[in-house]
Motif scaffolding. Structure first.
Motif, PDB file in Angstrom:
ATOM      1  N   MET A   1       3.581   8.334 -20.103  1.00  0.00           N
ATOM      2  CA  MET A   1       4.773   7.679 -19.587  1.00  0.00           C
ATOM      3  C   MET A   1       5.758   8.726 -19.066  1.00  0.00           C
ATOM      4  SD  MET A   1       6.007   4.552 -21.881  1.00  0.00           S
ATOM      5  CE  MET A   1       5.524   3.028 -21.154  1.00  0.00           C
ATOM      6  N   GLY A   2       6.532   8.348 -18.105  1.00  0.00           N
ATOM      7  CA  GLY A   2       7.515   9.251 -17.540  1.00  0.00           C
ATOM      8  C   GLY A   2       8.886   9.030 -18.143  1.00  0.00           C
ATOM      9  N   ILE A   3       9.816   9.820 -17.687  1.00  0.00           N
ATOM     10  CA  ILE A   3      11.180   9.682 -18.177  1.00  0.00           C
ATOM     11  C   ILE A   3      11.897   8.600 -17.378  1.00  0.00           C
ATOM     12  CG2 ILE A   3      11.298  12.060 -18.947  1.00  0.00           C
ATOM     13  CD1 ILE A   3      13.115  12.503 -16.444  1.00  0.00           C
ATOM     14  N   SER A   4      13.005   8.135 -17.902  1.00  0.00           N
ATOM     15  CA  SER A   4      13.775   7.097 -17.236  1.00  0.00           C
ATOM     16  C   SER A   4      14.541   7.670 -16.048  1.00  0.00           C
ATOM     17  CB  SER A   4      14.758   6.457 -18.216  1.00  0.00           C
ATOM     18  OG  SER A   4      15.757   7.400 -18.588  1.00  0.00           O
ATOM     19  N   ASP A   5      14.875   6.792 -15.117  1.00  0.00           N
ATOM     20  CA  ASP A   5      15.696   7.205 -13.977  1.00  0.00           C
ATOM     21  C   ASP A   5      17.053   7.708 -14.460  1.00  0.00           C
ATOM     22  OD1 ASP A   5      13.706   6.525 -12.192  1.00  0.00           O
ATOM     23  OD2 ASP A   5      14.582   4.575 -11.691  1.00  0.00           O
ATOM     24  N   GLU A   6      17.578   7.097 -15.513  1.00  0.00           N
ATOM     25  CA  GLU A   6      18.880   7.499 -16.049  1.00  0.00           C
ATOM     26  C   GLU A   6      18.840   8.949 -16.536  1.00  0.00           C
ATOM     27  OE1 GLU A   6      21.996   6.351 -19.637  1.00  0.00           O
ATOM     28  OE2 GLU A   6      20.304   5.024 -19.231  1.00  0.00           O
ATOM     29  N   TYR A   7      17.780   9.314 -17.255  1.00  0.00           N
ATOM     30  CA  TYR A   7      17.685  10.700 -17.729  1.00  0.00           C
ATOM     31  C   TYR A   7      17.510  11.652 -16.553  1.00  0.00           C
ATOM     32  CZ  TYR A   7      16.822  14.847 -20.398  1.00  0.00           C
ATOM     33  OH  TYR A   7      16.940  16.112 -20.914  1.00  0.00           O
ATOM     34  N   ALA A   8      16.690  11.287 -15.594  1.00  0.00           N
ATOM     35  CA  ALA A   8      16.471  12.134 -14.416  1.00  0.00           C
ATOM     36  C   ALA A   8      17.797  12.381 -13.688  1.00  0.00           C
ATOM     37  CB  ALA A   8      15.450  11.500 -13.485  1.00  0.00           C
ATOM     38  N   GLU A   9      18.621  11.346 -13.560  1.00  0.00           N
ATOM     39  CA  GLU A   9      19.918  11.494 -12.898  1.00  0.00           C
ATOM     40  C   GLU A   9      20.836  12.422 -13.685  1.00  0.00           C
ATOM     41  OE1 GLU A   9      21.426   7.540 -12.248  1.00  0.00           O
ATOM     42  OE2 GLU A   9      19.731   7.025 -10.937  1.00  0.00           O
ATOM     43  N   LYS A  10      20.838  12.307 -15.024  1.00  0.00           N
ATOM     44  CA  LYS A  10      21.642  13.204 -15.860  1.00  0.00           C
ATOM     45  C   LYS A  10      21.188  14.655 -15.684  1.00  0.00           C
ATOM     46  CE  LYS A  10      22.609  10.118 -19.741  1.00  0.00           C
ATOM     47  NZ  LYS A  10      22.338   9.900 -21.182  1.00  0.00           N
ATOM     48  N   LEU A  11      19.885  14.848 -15.655  1.00  0.00           N
ATOM     49  CA  LEU A  11      19.323  16.188 -15.517  1.00  0.00           C
ATOM     50  C   LEU A  11      19.718  16.798 -14.177  1.00  0.00           C
ATOM     51  CD1 LEU A  11      17.476  18.359 -16.765  1.00  0.00           C
ATOM     52  CD2 LEU A  11      15.559  17.218 -15.647  1.00  0.00           C
ATOM     53  N   VAL A  12      19.565  16.061 -13.103  1.00  0.00           N
ATOM     54  CA  VAL A  12      19.916  16.559 -11.767  1.00  0.00           C
ATOM     55  C   VAL A  12      21.403  16.875 -11.692  1.00  0.00           C
ATOM     56  CG1 VAL A  12      20.108  15.906  -9.333  1.00  0.00           C
ATOM     57  CG2 VAL A  12      17.990  15.464 -10.580  1.00  0.00           C
ATOM     58  N   ALA A  13      22.254  15.985 -12.207  1.00  0.00           N
ATOM     59  CA  ALA A  13      23.703  16.218 -12.172  1.00  0.00           C
ATOM     60  C   ALA A  13      24.074  17.479 -12.946  1.00  0.00           C
ATOM     61  CB  ALA A  13      24.442  15.016 -12.734  1.00  0.00           C
ATOM     62  N   LEU A  14      23.477  17.677 -14.112  1.00  0.00           N
ATOM     63  CA  LEU A  14      23.750  18.867 -14.915  1.00  0.00           C
ATOM     64  C   LEU A  14      23.342  20.136 -14.174  1.00  0.00           C
ATOM     65  CD1 LEU A  14      24.492  20.215 -17.669  1.00  0.00           C
ATOM     66  CD2 LEU A  14      22.096  19.886 -18.291  1.00  0.00           C
ATOM     67  N   LEU A  15      22.149  20.129 -13.587  1.00  0.00           N
ATOM     68  CA  LEU A  15      21.654  21.309 -12.887  1.00  0.00           C
ATOM     69  C   LEU A  15      22.475  21.612 -11.647  1.00  0.00           C
ATOM     70  CD1 LEU A  15      17.825  20.744 -13.326  1.00  0.00           C
ATOM     71  CD2 LEU A  15      19.287  22.365 -14.555  1.00  0.00           C
ATOM     72  N   GLU A  16      22.882  20.591 -10.914  1.00  0.00           N
ATOM     73  CA  GLU A  16      23.706  20.811  -9.725  1.00  0.00           C
ATOM     74  C   GLU A  16      25.064  21.393 -10.106  1.00  0.00           C
ATOM     75  OE1 GLU A  16      23.764  16.993  -7.759  1.00  0.00           O
ATOM     76  OE2 GLU A  16      22.015  17.513  -6.539  1.00  0.00           O
ATOM     77  N   LYS A  17      25.592  20.979 -11.248  1.00  0.00           N
ATOM     78  CA  LYS A  17      26.893  21.462 -11.707  1.00  0.00           C
ATOM     79  C   LYS A  17      26.810  22.899 -12.222  1.00  0.00           C
ATOM     80  CE  LYS A  17      30.524  20.348 -15.036  1.00  0.00           C
ATOM     81  NZ  LYS A  17      30.940  19.457 -16.107  1.00  0.00           N
ATOM     82  N   ARG A  18      25.747  23.241 -12.927  1.00  0.00           N
ATOM     83  CA  ARG A  18      25.651  24.527 -13.618  1.00  0.00           C
ATOM     84  C   ARG A  18      25.007  25.656 -12.813  1.00  0.00           C
ATOM     85  NH1 ARG A  18      25.423  24.325 -19.399  1.00  0.00           N
ATOM     86  NH2 ARG A  18      25.395  26.572 -19.173  1.00  0.00           N
ATOM     87  N   LEU A  19      24.223  25.325 -11.783  1.00  0.00           N
ATOM     88  CA  LEU A  19      23.435  26.352 -11.106  1.00  0.00           C
ATOM     89  C   LEU A  19      23.755  26.452  -9.621  1.00  0.00           C
ATOM     90  CD1 LEU A  19      19.968  25.512 -12.670  1.00  0.00           C
ATOM     91  CD2 LEU A  19      21.518  27.343 -13.355  1.00  0.00           C
TER      92      LEU A  19
END
Length: 89
Positions: A1-19
């Motif tokens: 099973m894959g991860i939820s869209d909600e988690y994927a969005e959190k991950l992308v937002a965090l990475l865009e903010k930090r890197l």
């Protein structure tokens, strides 16, 4: 099973903010996280810039990611394939 869209969005937002990549080019990597959000491994698959690859390996290891507690994981870790890019020469 894959991860939820909600988690994927959190991950992308965090990475865009930090890197931010310092030089032009793409970096494809595998990022492995424990269920608690701790990074256990960063493996560069392909990179157009050694500087960008080094920066990502260092910085991703120090980020505390959101926990994967609500995600349907079969094991104790989850590995993401990510592509980072800086298209500004």
């Amino acid at each position: 099973m894959g991860i939820s869209d909600e988690y994927a969005e959190k991950l992308v937002a965090l990475l865009e903010k930090r890197l931010s990549l310092p030089t032009f080019g793409e970096v494809e990597l595998l990022l492995t996280l424990q269920k608690n959000g701790t990074c256990t491994k960063v493996e560069v698959v392909r990179s157009e810039s050694p500087l960008n690859a080094d920066l990502l390996q260092t910085q991703l290891q120090s980020i505390q990611f959101p926990p994967l507690t609500q995600e349907p994981l079969d094991g104790k870790t989850y590995t993401f394939t990510l592509v980072f890019y800086n298209r500004n020469p």
